[in-house]
Design an enzyme around this catalytic site. Sequence first.
Site, PDB file in Angstrom:
ATOM      1  N   LYS A  55      -4.865  -1.680  13.384  1.00  0.00           N
ATOM      2  CA  LYS A  55      -5.743  -2.951  13.086  1.00  0.00           C
ATOM      3  C   LYS A  55      -5.780  -2.899  11.498  1.00  0.00           C
ATOM      4  O   LYS A  55      -5.805  -4.046  10.755  1.00  0.00           O
ATOM      5  CB  LYS A  55      -6.976  -2.637  13.551  1.00  0.00           C
ATOM      6  CG  LYS A  55      -7.768  -4.031  13.465  1.00  0.00           C
ATOM      7  CD  LYS A  55      -9.055  -3.837  13.659  1.00  0.00           C
ATOM      8  CE  LYS A  55     -10.067  -2.859  12.828  1.00  0.00           C
ATOM      9  NZ  LYS A  55     -10.711  -3.951  11.925  1.00  0.00           N
ATOM     10  N   VAL A  87      -6.484  -1.932  19.535  1.00  0.00           N
ATOM     11  CA  VAL A  87      -7.121  -1.978  20.582  1.00  0.00           C
ATOM     12  C   VAL A  87      -7.931  -3.070  20.878  1.00  0.00           C
ATOM     13  O   VAL A  87      -8.573  -3.552  19.705  1.00  0.00           O
ATOM     14  CB  VAL A  87      -7.990  -0.896  21.090  1.00  0.00           C
ATOM     15  CG1 VAL A  87      -8.780  -0.882  22.508  1.00  0.00           C
ATOM     16  CG2 VAL A  87      -7.130   0.364  20.961  1.00  0.00           C
ATOM     17  N   GLY A 145     -17.384   6.263  11.986  1.00  0.00           N
ATOM     18  CA  GLY A 145     -18.414   6.137  13.091  1.00  0.00           C
ATOM     19  C   GLY A 145     -18.809   4.725  13.484  1.00  0.00           C
ATOM     20  O   GLY A 145     -17.783   3.830  13.324  1.00  0.00           O
ATOM     21  N   HIS A 154     -11.513   3.330  18.432  1.00  0.00           N
ATOM     22  CA  HIS A 154     -11.544   4.788  17.977  1.00  0.00           C
ATOM     23  C   HIS A 154     -10.986   5.604  19.091  1.00  0.00           C
ATOM     24  O   HIS A 154     -10.553   6.765  18.902  1.00  0.00           O
ATOM     25  CB  HIS A 154     -12.901   4.947  17.427  1.00  0.00           C
ATOM     26  CG  HIS A 154     -13.396   4.149  16.193  1.00  0.00           C
ATOM     27  ND1 HIS A 154     -14.487   3.290  16.448  1.00  0.00           N
ATOM     28  CD2 HIS A 154     -12.864   4.302  14.890  1.00  0.00           C
ATOM     29  CE1 HIS A 154     -14.819   2.872  15.198  1.00  0.00           C
ATOM     30  NE2 HIS A 154     -13.803   3.494  14.367  1.00  0.00           N
ATOM     31  N   MET A 187     -11.032  -4.754  18.321  1.00  0.00           N
ATOM     32  CA  MET A 187     -12.333  -4.074  18.309  1.00  0.00           C
ATOM     33  C   MET A 187     -12.771  -3.622  16.789  1.00  0.00           C
ATOM     34  O   MET A 187     -11.605  -3.346  16.120  1.00  0.00           O
ATOM     35  CB  MET A 187     -12.329  -2.696  18.854  1.00  0.00           C
ATOM     36  CG  MET A 187     -12.316  -3.254  20.727  1.00  0.00           C
ATOM     37  SD  MET A 187     -12.632  -1.904  21.711  1.00  0.00           S
ATOM     38  CE  MET A 187     -12.270  -2.683  23.267  1.00  0.00           C
ATOM     39  N   SER A 188     -13.926  -3.709  16.427  1.00  0.00           N
ATOM     40  CA  SER A 188     -14.167  -3.306  15.049  1.00  0.00           C
ATOM     41  C   SER A 188     -15.845  -3.114  15.083  1.00  0.00           C
ATOM     42  O   SER A 188     -16.370  -3.618  15.656  1.00  0.00           O
ATOM     43  CB  SER A 188     -14.032  -4.299  14.144  1.00  0.00           C
ATOM     44  OG  SER A 188     -14.494  -4.211  12.905  1.00  0.00           O
ATOM     45  N   LEU A 237     -18.733   4.141  16.756  1.00  0.00           N
ATOM     46  CA  LEU A 237     -17.418   4.294  17.589  1.00  0.00           C
ATOM     47  C   LEU A 237     -17.273   3.113  18.685  1.00  0.00           C
ATOM     48  O   LEU A 237     -18.422   3.002  19.292  1.00  0.00           O
ATOM     49  CB  LEU A 237     -17.202   5.757  17.893  1.00  0.00           C
ATOM     50  CG  LEU A 237     -17.077   6.939  16.904  1.00  0.00           C
ATOM     51  CD1 LEU A 237     -17.236   8.173  17.736  1.00  0.00           C
ATOM     52  CD2 LEU A 237     -16.195   6.581  16.049  1.00  0.00           C
ATOM     53  N   HIS A 238     -16.296   2.672  18.798  1.00  0.00           N
ATOM     54  CA  HIS A 238     -15.957   1.723  19.868  1.00  0.00           C
ATOM     55  C   HIS A 238     -14.633   2.172  20.533  1.00  0.00           C
ATOM     56  O   HIS A 238     -13.903   3.484  20.312  1.00  0.00           O
ATOM     57  CB  HIS A 238     -15.740   0.401  19.420  1.00  0.00           C
ATOM     58  CG  HIS A 238     -14.600   0.495  17.986  1.00  0.00           C
ATOM     59  ND1 HIS A 238     -13.264   0.464  18.219  1.00  0.00           N
ATOM     60  CD2 HIS A 238     -15.060   0.017  16.927  1.00  0.00           C
ATOM     61  CE1 HIS A 238     -12.813   0.381  16.972  1.00  0.00           C
ATOM     62  NE2 HIS A 238     -13.676   0.110  16.356  1.00  0.00           N
TER      63      HIS A 238
HETATM   64  P1  PAJ Z   1     -12.939   3.181  10.580  1.00  0.00           P
HETATM   65  O1  PAJ Z   1     -13.048   1.377  10.317  1.00  0.00           O
HETATM   66  O2  PAJ Z   1     -14.055   3.854  11.213  1.00  0.00           O
HETATM   67  O3  PAJ Z   1     -11.659   3.341  11.633  1.00  0.00           O
HETATM   68  C1  PAJ Z   1     -11.274   4.526  11.859  1.00  0.00           C
HETATM   69  C2  PAJ Z   1      -9.829   4.311  12.416  1.00  0.00           C
HETATM   70  O4  PAJ Z   1      -9.844   3.597  13.513  1.00  0.00           O
HETATM   71  C3  PAJ Z   1      -8.846   3.731  11.530  1.00  0.00           C
HETATM   72  O5  PAJ Z   1      -7.489   4.244  11.694  1.00  0.00           O
HETATM   73  C4  PAJ Z   1      -8.619   2.328  12.237  1.00  0.00           C
HETATM   74  O6  PAJ Z   1      -7.521   1.790  12.121  1.00  0.00           O
HETATM   75  C5  PAJ Z   1      -8.783   2.654  13.681  1.00  0.00           C
HETATM   76  N1  PAJ Z   1      -9.302   1.358  14.408  1.00  0.00           N
HETATM   77  C6  PAJ Z   1     -10.409   0.640  14.195  1.00  0.00           C
HETATM   78  N2  PAJ Z   1     -10.393  -0.390  14.961  1.00  0.00           N
HETATM   79  C7  PAJ Z   1      -9.075  -0.225  15.648  1.00  0.00           C
HETATM   80  C8  PAJ Z   1      -8.807  -1.020  16.703  1.00  0.00           C
HETATM   81  N3  PAJ Z   1      -9.348  -2.191  17.211  1.00  0.00           N
HETATM   82  N4  PAJ Z   1      -7.452  -0.627  17.430  1.00  0.00           N
HETATM   83  C9  PAJ Z   1      -7.056   0.471  16.825  1.00  0.00           C
HETATM   84  N5  PAJ Z   1      -7.407   1.026  15.993  1.00  0.00           N
HETATM   85  C10 PAJ Z   1      -8.420   1.002  15.379  1.00  0.00           C
HETATM   86  O7  PAJ Z   1     -10.559   2.735   8.688  1.00  0.00           O
HETATM   87  C11 PAJ Z   1     -11.479   3.599   8.483  1.00  0.00           C
HETATM   88  O8  PAJ Z   1     -12.612   3.869   9.158  1.00  0.00           O
HETATM   89  C12 PAJ Z   1     -11.502   4.271   7.085  1.00  0.00           C
HETATM   90  O9  PAJ Z   1     -10.930   3.777   6.129  1.00  0.00           O
HETATM   91  C13 PAJ Z   1     -11.106   5.772   7.014  1.00  0.00           C
HETATM   92  C14 PAJ Z   1      -9.655   5.873   7.382  1.00  0.00           C
HETATM   93  C15 PAJ Z   1     -11.811   6.680   7.963  1.00  0.00           C
HETATM   94  C16 PAJ Z   1     -11.391   6.341   5.579  1.00  0.00           C
HETATM   95  O10 PAJ Z   1     -12.682   6.354   5.253  1.00  0.00           O
END
Ligand code: PAJ
Length: 281
Positions: free
Chosen positions: A149, A176, A31, A37, A184-185, A33-34
């Site tokens: 990422k 991304v 969640g 996601h 993004m994070s 979300l950006h």
């Molecule tokens: P979360 O950090 O919310 O990320 C969910 C998904 O989005 C992951 O696959 C992550 O690699 C991807 N993501 C996040 N930021 C990104 C970006 N800037 N560019 C591309 N993809 C991006 O990763 C998790 O959650 C958890 O560990 C989860 C897999 C859901 C298990 O709990």
Amino acid sequence: MQIIETISAMRGWSEAERRQNRLIAFVPTMGFLHEGHLCLVRAARKRGDRVVVSIFVNPTQFSPGEDFAGYPRNFARDHELLANENVDVLFHPAVEEIYPAGGQTHVDVEKLSLPLCGASRPGHFRGVATVVTKLFNIVLPHVAIFGEKDFQQLQIIRQLVRDLSMGVEIVGHPIVREPDGLAMSSRNSYLAPEERLAALCLSQSLCKAERLFRRGETYAPAIVRLVLSEIAKQPLAAVEYVKICDAQTLDELEEINRLAVLALAVRIGRARLIDNKTLRQ
Ligand code: PAJ
């Protein structure tokens, strides 16, 4: 868009879709979300007839003292963003639904979980591998999309699916970035304005390193040294690791003679940020 909160309702929905021969594409998230996601969600839309997104802040992947309680959450906003992307199901279980008392079984992807982020976050990838296994068993997807990422996480999930014969196709999506290069994070929300500026040292040092590699440098320690010296110029940044590894095995490389990943983790204020670049010859 349906919101489903229980395992039985989620599995029931997926089983019915599967009986209709519909392809289910799945994006697991925590969640807040950006756009990163949402790009994964759009990739899922292209690959599946139905798209399921989960939002579950997974307690088992946070070590004691990490930011589980303070992890950013905004369900109303996430809900609206996903509804706008034509997501079919938002799976949003409670912690007790996923982890009822008395659980004893965990998934450990042993070797791939040791280096890089695994070294400073013991138990983290065990938590990730366990929850992703559970989510796959509940959502029953044909295909699941993960971001590059979290490069180590993606490799661990590929290995897990192979090792446990899961029959889910794993698709990696490129990182991304914000217009200025910052990956993004959800944790970028922790950054104060001057820290947000300092955080540019991650992507900028990776770009410099890539240019050095393109100019012919294949000795990994030389490239790592450049990245470390770039980040050292930024007083708000504290390096956790900078490493060049085989992109599949994550074994550290001295000579970049195969597909490699330059990966780093840096602390800025209370944010722990990661980024990476694949180096291909
Ligand atoms: P979360 O950090 O919310 O990320 C969910 C998904 O989005 C992951 O696959 C992550 O690699 C991807 N993501 C996040 N930021 C990104 C970006 N800037 N560019 C591309 N993809 C991006 O990763 C998790 O959650 C958890 O560990 C989860 C897999 C859901 C298990 O709990």
